[in-house]
Scaffold this active site. Structure first.
Site, mmCIF file in Angstrom:
data_model
loop_
_atom_site.group_PDB
_atom_site.id
_atom_site.type_symbol
_atom_site.label_atom_id
_atom_site.label_comp_id
_atom_site.label_asym_id
_atom_site.label_seq_id
_atom_site.Cartn_x
_atom_site.Cartn_y
_atom_site.Cartn_z
ATOM 1 N NE ARG A 191 -3.460 0.668 -5.682
ATOM 2 C CZ ARG A 191 -3.907 0.825 -3.790
ATOM 3 N NH1 ARG A 191 -3.376 0.161 -2.732
ATOM 4 N NH2 ARG A 191 -5.577 0.780 -3.071
ATOM 5 N NE ARG A 245 -4.167 1.836 0.696
ATOM 6 C CZ ARG A 245 -4.673 2.488 2.193
ATOM 7 N NH1 ARG A 245 -4.099 3.735 3.307
ATOM 8 N NH2 ARG A 245 -5.353 1.864 3.241
ATOM 9 C CG ASP A 278 -2.138 -0.644 0.865
ATOM 10 O OD1 ASP A 278 -2.161 -1.068 -0.725
ATOM 11 O OD2 ASP A 278 -2.772 -1.500 2.285
#
Length: 419
Positions: A336, A376, A305
């Protein structure tokens, strides 16, 4: 909505890290399975954690909301949900509640938004079968919606450790309410600290977990209700710490514990290596920085993360930053690695995408980026704005995990506006 971030410097003050999302999920679900009443103090109240709370209610659990959540435990006796359970964007809730659904009679259907319906589930579905649970993808492609037929009895199973540690946590949480479970982890064991957090909460609720030679063992046991206080979240605090590192200043961040099991606490080592001064107390951290950062080489195998945070800091640093060990970050709210690289390129950053990470040559400029619906990414890219100015499209997605993110950033001197 757009989040506009203006150049900001000399950040200062004291700010409290928000409660841990990971611990809030685990605490409310385990309290729901416990005997007796539990009080979850200082829970994170955000879209993702409310998905877990509401999923527990769907199984007949009474939860009273206030400053704390009072959970009236079921002792493992769950009702069959009246309807399909909609989980929004919460992959954690989806994974953890799939095994819990195996404790209920009859059928449970779990689904969520468009992003959630792309999250891989087949390894968990396969691992539940030897334990007595019939669980399948409604589209037969390993993706949600997930249909679970109750019947979790226990036994031995194995599961890949290289897709999501949440699969392991899911089985462990339900395991004490069966005849006992053995789970052998096959291959690379990614994000191990997240399983450590699961075991931590289970043990706080009076259930021991044994781990040796790649196998977890949980004997039949009873969760005991208790008063549980949620610690601060290092994942969310990475944006606060990163802001000071990037913009310069001196800030005290409260509610971050030195002995935390959270893998994302490695962010403190990373920003220290990049040039910030980090001083740790028992329950707080002080960050001081001139804003001058140097590139680093990091392996985020156990803290995926942090990828967006470290990537944007690398884009602001002098020299090269190499990030590896995060192939599993491709299976988050977005891919991501790909989305981070694409948005950095919009800002003029030289990025080389790798199968398990990226190489970044520092040199970001201001501009406009898109969140891709990923909380995020939305929060991480504000750090570039503190140095160069930035507008982040569809930024309201931060409410998934950090609802008062702009307010806490402005509390330490960051200049930003949501409109």
């Amino acid at each position: 909505m757009d989040l506009t971030v203006e150049k900001s410097g000399n950040l200062e003050g004291t700010v409290k890290a928000p409660p841990s999302k990971s611990y809030t999920h685990r605490a409310v679900i385990i309290a729901a399975l416990a005997e007796g009443v539990s009080e979850i103090r200082d829970p994170l109240i955000a879209e993702d954690t409310l998905s877990s709370l509401n999923a527990c209610r769907a199984f007949g659990i009474r939860v009273d909301e206030g400053d704390a959540w009072t959970v009236h435990g079921s002792g493992g006796e769950l009702e069959t949900p009246d309807d399909v359970i909609y989980l929004g964007n919460s992959g954690t809730t989806l994974r953890l509640m799939t095994s819990v659904a195996g404790l209920a009679e009859n059928y449970t259907v779990l689904t969520g938004d468009e992003s959630l319906r792309t999250r891989p589930m087949q390894p968990l579905l396969d691992a539940l079968r030897p334990l007595g649970v019939e669980a399948l993808s409604s589209r037969m492609n390993g993706l949600p919606p997930i249909i679970v037929r109750g019947g979790l009895r226990g036994g031995s199973t194995s599961i890949r450790g290289d897709v999501s540690s949440q699969f392991i946590s899911s089985i462990l949480i339900a395991a004490p309410l069966t005849e006992g479970v053995e789970v052998m982890v096959e291959g690379d064991f990614i994000s191990r600290p997240y399983v450590d957090m699961t075991v931590d909460v289970m043990e706080r609720f009076s259930v021991p977990v044994d781990y040796s030679e790649g196998t977890f063992r949980v004997e039949p046991a009873v969760y005991r209700g208790l008063d549980y206080t949620v610690e601060g979240d290092y994942s969310s605090a990475s944006y606060l710490a990163g802001a000071v590192a990037a913009a310069g200043g001196d800030v005290l961040i409260e509610n971050l514990f030195r002995d935390s099991r959270q893998g994302d606490r490695i962010i403190l080592d990373i920003i220290s290596d990049m040039g910030a001064e980090v001083r740790r107390g028992e329950d707080h951290v002080r960050i001081a920085s001139t804003g001058e950062l140097s590139g680093v080489s990091v392996n985020l195998h156990d803290a995926p993360d942090l990828l967006p945070t470290v990537a944007v800091l690398g884009a602001l640093a002098t020299g090269r930053t190499e990030i590896g060990g995060v192939e599993h970050a491709r299976y988050k709210e977005t891919d991501r690695i790909s989305t981070c690289a694409a948005e950095l390129r919009r800002l003029g950053v030289d990025v080389t995408e790798l199968p398990d990470g990226m190489i970044i040559e520092g040199g970001a400029s201001g501009g406009t980026v898109w969140s891709h619906g990923d909380h995020r990414l939305a929060m991480a890219f504000t750090l570039i704005g503190l140095r160069e100015g930035i507008t982040i499209r569809d930024a309201e997605v931060f409410s998934v995990s950090f609802p008062d993110f702009p307010e806490r950033m402005m509390q330490i001197g960051c200049r930003m506006n949501l409109s």
